[in-house]
Motif scaffolding. Structure first.
Motif, PDB file in Angstrom:
ATOM      1  N   PHE A 161       0.837  -1.198   0.000  1.00 21.81           N
ATOM      2  CA  PHE A 161       0.000   0.000   0.000  1.00 21.81           C
ATOM      3  C   PHE A 161       0.876   1.253   0.000  1.00 21.81           C
ATOM      4  O   PHE A 161       0.625   2.200  -0.756  1.00 21.81           O
ATOM      5  CB  PHE A 161      -0.922   0.019   1.221  1.00 21.81           C
ATOM      6  N   SER A 162       1.904   1.260   0.833  1.00 18.34           N
ATOM      7  CA  SER A 162       2.800   2.417   0.900  1.00 18.34           C
ATOM      8  C   SER A 162       3.510   2.638  -0.430  1.00 18.34           C
ATOM      9  O   SER A 162       3.699   3.778  -0.864  1.00 18.34           O
ATOM     10  CB  SER A 162       3.824   2.223   2.024  1.00 18.34           C
ATOM     11  N   ALA A 163       3.902   1.546  -1.082  1.00 21.02           N
ATOM     12  CA  ALA A 163       4.551   1.660  -2.392  1.00 21.02           C
ATOM     13  C   ALA A 163       3.583   2.242  -3.417  1.00 21.02           C
ATOM     14  O   ALA A 163       3.963   3.083  -4.245  1.00 21.02           O
ATOM     15  CB  ALA A 163       5.044   0.289  -2.843  1.00 21.02           C
ATOM     16  N   MET A 164       2.337   1.816  -3.350  1.00 18.42           N
ATOM     17  CA  MET A 164       1.324   2.321  -4.268  1.00 18.42           C
ATOM     18  C   MET A 164       1.117   3.824  -4.059  1.00 18.42           C
ATOM     19  O   MET A 164       1.013   4.591  -5.023  1.00 18.42           O
ATOM     20  CB  MET A 164       0.012   1.556  -4.030  1.00 18.42           C
ATOM     21  N   LEU A 165       1.088   4.243  -2.796  1.00 16.44           N
ATOM     22  CA  LEU A 165       0.911   5.663  -2.490  1.00 16.44           C
ATOM     23  C   LEU A 165       2.136   6.468  -2.930  1.00 16.44           C
ATOM     24  O   LEU A 165       2.004   7.555  -3.500  1.00 16.44           O
ATOM     25  CB  LEU A 165       0.664   5.849  -0.992  1.00 16.44           C
ATOM     26  N   ALA A 166       3.322   5.921  -2.695  1.00 20.05           N
ATOM     27  CA  ALA A 166       4.551   6.607  -3.111  1.00 20.05           C
ATOM     28  C   ALA A 166       4.589   6.777  -4.625  1.00 20.05           C
ATOM     29  O   ALA A 166       4.940   7.850  -5.141  1.00 20.05           O
ATOM     30  CB  ALA A 166       5.773   5.825  -2.635  1.00 20.05           C
ATOM     31  N   ASN A 167       4.231   5.737  -5.347  1.00 24.33           N
ATOM     32  CA  ASN A 167       4.208   5.825  -6.811  1.00 24.33           C
ATOM     33  C   ASN A 167       3.166   6.831  -7.289  1.00 24.33           C
ATOM     34  O   ASN A 167       3.374   7.532  -8.285  1.00 24.33           O
ATOM     35  CB  ASN A 167       3.935   4.449  -7.413  1.00 24.33           C
ATOM     36  N   ALA A 168       2.043   6.910  -6.567  1.00 22.60           N
ATOM     37  CA  ALA A 168       1.008   7.886  -6.923  1.00 22.60           C
ATOM     38  C   ALA A 168       1.536   9.303  -6.716  1.00 22.60           C
ATOM     39  O   ALA A 168       1.321  10.193  -7.556  1.00 22.60           O
ATOM     40  CB  ALA A 168      -0.244   7.660  -6.082  1.00 22.60           C
TER      41      ALA A 168
END
Length: 201
Positions: free
Chosen positions: A108-115
């Motif tokens: 989830f954190s990776a997804m948010l960082a990429n966003a």
């Protein structure tokens, strides 16, 4: 009922069974109902509805790590074609606020960082300085707090390249070079960043 994937029947059974039971039993029944509804939609590729029902199931069991991981996967699949990058980031933040357990999920954190990276790259490309700096700061703060998360190399390359180009075109070469170096910290082998580094000297 599971074999037939009859969601209408799920709903009818839930409405009948939940009547006259204790709150604890009702929560367990609600969890099972929402989970089965979510699973049904997920298996049919309807990730928007799957996301909705997995979230409702997580409402009943907010500390369920396995369920939170399934929700994260559904979120990612439901947002994969979202063109409004800021809206995608807002959606992820809303879910993180609603379910604090998601902060413990590396994916989830990776997804948010990429966003965030996609947002600041897009903002700098469009000349939106304030928005670009805001998302850049959010990205770097998130990464600093969770250094174990992974990134999409091409996305990082594009984002930092756009930011560097923006400042370079404004005559701020030192700032542009610093951004290239920062991007290379996150993605050392990124070709786009290496090319930009050679150009901005």
């Amino acid at each position: 009922m599971q074999r037939e994937n009859n969601r209408s029947l799920y709903q009818q059974c839930f409405q009948i069974i939940e009547k006259g039971v204790s709150p604890e039993v009702r929560r367990e029944i609600a969890y099972l109902f929402h989970y089965e509804m979510a699973r049904s939609y997920y298996n049919q590729g309807n990730y928007l509805m799957a996301k909705k029902y997995f979230a409702l199931a997580l409402n009943e069991q907010p500390n369920n790590v396995e369920l939170s991981a399934i929700l994260v996967n559904s979120l990612g699949l439901s947002l994969r074609n979202e063109r409004n990058l800021s809206a995608a980031a807002d959606t992820l933040l809303a879910y993180r606020k609603r379910f604090p357990i998601l902060e413990e999920n590396t994916n989830f954190s990776a997804m948010l960082a990429n966003a965030y990276a996609a947002c600041f790259g897009d903002a700098f490309e469009k000349g939106k300085l304030s928005e670009g700096e805001t998302f850049l700061k959010k990205f770097e703060e998130l990464v600093a707090s969770q250094p174990q998360i992974s990134f999409e190399s091409e996305l990082i390359g594009r984002a930092y390249s756009e930011a560097a180009s923006f400042y370079f075109n404004k005559g701020q070469k030192t700032k542009a070079r610093a951004l290239i170096e920062k991007g290379l910290e996150f993605s050392p082998d990124n070709r786009e960043l290496r090319v930009r580094k050679q150009m901005i000297r």
